[in-house]
Scaffold this motif. Structure first.
Motif, PDB file in Angstrom:
ATOM      1  N   THR A 166       0.826  -1.203   0.000  1.00 49.90           N
ATOM      2  CA  THR A 166       0.000   0.000   0.000  1.00 49.90           C
ATOM      3  C   THR A 166       0.857   1.248   0.000  1.00 49.90           C
ATOM      4  O   THR A 166       1.778   1.385   0.809  1.00 49.90           O
ATOM      5  CB  THR A 166      -0.933  -0.004   1.228  1.00 49.90           C
TER       6      THR A 166
ATOM      7  N   SER B  83      -1.964   1.151  -4.616  1.00 49.82           N
ATOM      8  CA  SER B  83      -1.341  -0.065  -4.081  1.00 49.82           C
ATOM      9  C   SER B  83      -0.803  -0.912  -5.219  1.00 49.82           C
ATOM     10  O   SER B  83      -1.405  -0.965  -6.302  1.00 49.82           O
ATOM     11  CB  SER B  83      -2.356  -0.898  -3.291  1.00 49.82           C
TER      12      SER B  83
ATOM     13  N   GLU C 258      -9.944  -1.230  -1.378  1.00 49.17           N
ATOM     14  CA  GLU C 258     -10.928  -1.305  -0.293  1.00 49.17           C
ATOM     15  C   GLU C 258     -12.301  -1.729  -0.812  1.00 49.17           C
ATOM     16  O   GLU C 258     -12.927  -2.643  -0.263  1.00 49.17           O
ATOM     17  CB  GLU C 258     -11.028   0.062   0.404  1.00 49.17           C
TER      18      GLU C 258
ATOM     19  N   ALA D  71     -12.409  -5.253  -1.726  1.00 47.53           N
ATOM     20  CA  ALA D  71     -12.002  -6.125  -0.616  1.00 47.53           C
ATOM     21  C   ALA D  71     -10.848  -7.036  -1.027  1.00 47.53           C
ATOM     22  O   ALA D  71     -10.861  -8.240  -0.765  1.00 47.53           O
ATOM     23  CB  ALA D  71     -13.192  -6.920  -0.077  1.00 47.53           C
TER      24      ALA D  71
ATOM     25  N   THR E 122      -7.514  -8.849  -0.798  1.00 46.31           N
ATOM     26  CA  THR E 122      -6.671  -9.335   0.286  1.00 46.31           C
ATOM     27  C   THR E 122      -5.792 -10.459  -0.241  1.00 46.31           C
ATOM     28  O   THR E 122      -6.111 -11.096  -1.250  1.00 46.31           O
ATOM     29  CB  THR E 122      -7.518  -9.877   1.455  1.00 46.31           C
ATOM     30  N   VAL E 123      -4.711 -10.714   0.447  1.00 47.87           N
ATOM     31  CA  VAL E 123      -3.821 -11.820   0.076  1.00 47.87           C
ATOM     32  C   VAL E 123      -4.620 -13.119   0.106  1.00 47.87           C
ATOM     33  O   VAL E 123      -5.400 -13.365   1.034  1.00 47.87           O
ATOM     34  CB  VAL E 123      -2.606 -11.879   1.032  1.00 47.87           C
TER      35      VAL E 123
ATOM     36  N   LYS F 210      -6.916 -13.924  -2.145  1.00 49.27           N
ATOM     37  CA  LYS F 210      -8.160 -13.774  -2.904  1.00 49.27           C
ATOM     38  C   LYS F 210      -7.897 -14.066  -4.383  1.00 49.27           C
ATOM     39  O   LYS F 210      -6.879 -13.686  -4.943  1.00 49.27           O
ATOM     40  CB  LYS F 210      -8.713 -12.361  -2.743  1.00 49.27           C
TER      41      LYS F 210
END
Length: 144
Positions: free
Chosen positions: A91, A96, A118, A121, A123-124, A126
């Motif tokens: 980030t 990011s 955001e 959503a 995320t690692v 996904k």
């Protein structure tokens, strides 16, 4: 070769197809059963003297990669689609870096706004589809 393009793939041209209106589609085998399609002008195909079997480097800027989640029910018009898993997110102030890996082990990096990270959503771990248009692929060859 050093460039600012975060995504660089060495491959072999497996086909050159006229896309009409003065453009060609260059289909590149990057290994592991994966292909990248580049859309370039026929003038550039001639200038670079591209031919089937020739080794090239395909470059895609990280900002040109679009990520899609929950996309199983949709088809996209973009020729280049990689099914990936997020391996890391770095980030920054406004954007990011999203690090991706295909099941075949091919790694990509996408730049996504922090708001996008955001809202989606991200995320690692996904699963996401990485999409990029054929005209956004830049080809490089070694000088002879």
């Amino acid at each position: 070769m050093k460039t600012t393009a975060r995504n660089q793939f060495k491959g072999t041209i497996e086909a050159i197809q006229s896309a009409g209106s003065g453009n060609d589609e260059i289909i590149i085998d990057i290994g592991s059963g994966l292909e990248i399609v580049a859309g370039i002008t026929q003038g550039n195909t001639r200038r670079l003297d591209l031919s089937v079997g020739q080794e090239v480097i395909a470059m895609i800027k990280a900002t040109w990669i679009i990520l899609a989640v929950d996309s199983d029910e949709y088809e996209f018009s973009t020729r280049n689609q990689f099914f990936t898993t997020i391996t890391a997110i770095k980030t920054g102030t406004a954007d990011s870096e999203v690090f991706l890996k295909t099941e075949e082990g091919v790694e990509l990096v996408a730049i996504v706004t922090n708001v996008g990270v955001e809202k989606m959503a991200l995320t690692v771990g996904k699963s996401v589809t990485a999409l990029f248009k054929a005209p956004h692929v830049i080809l490089a060859i070694k000088k002879v």
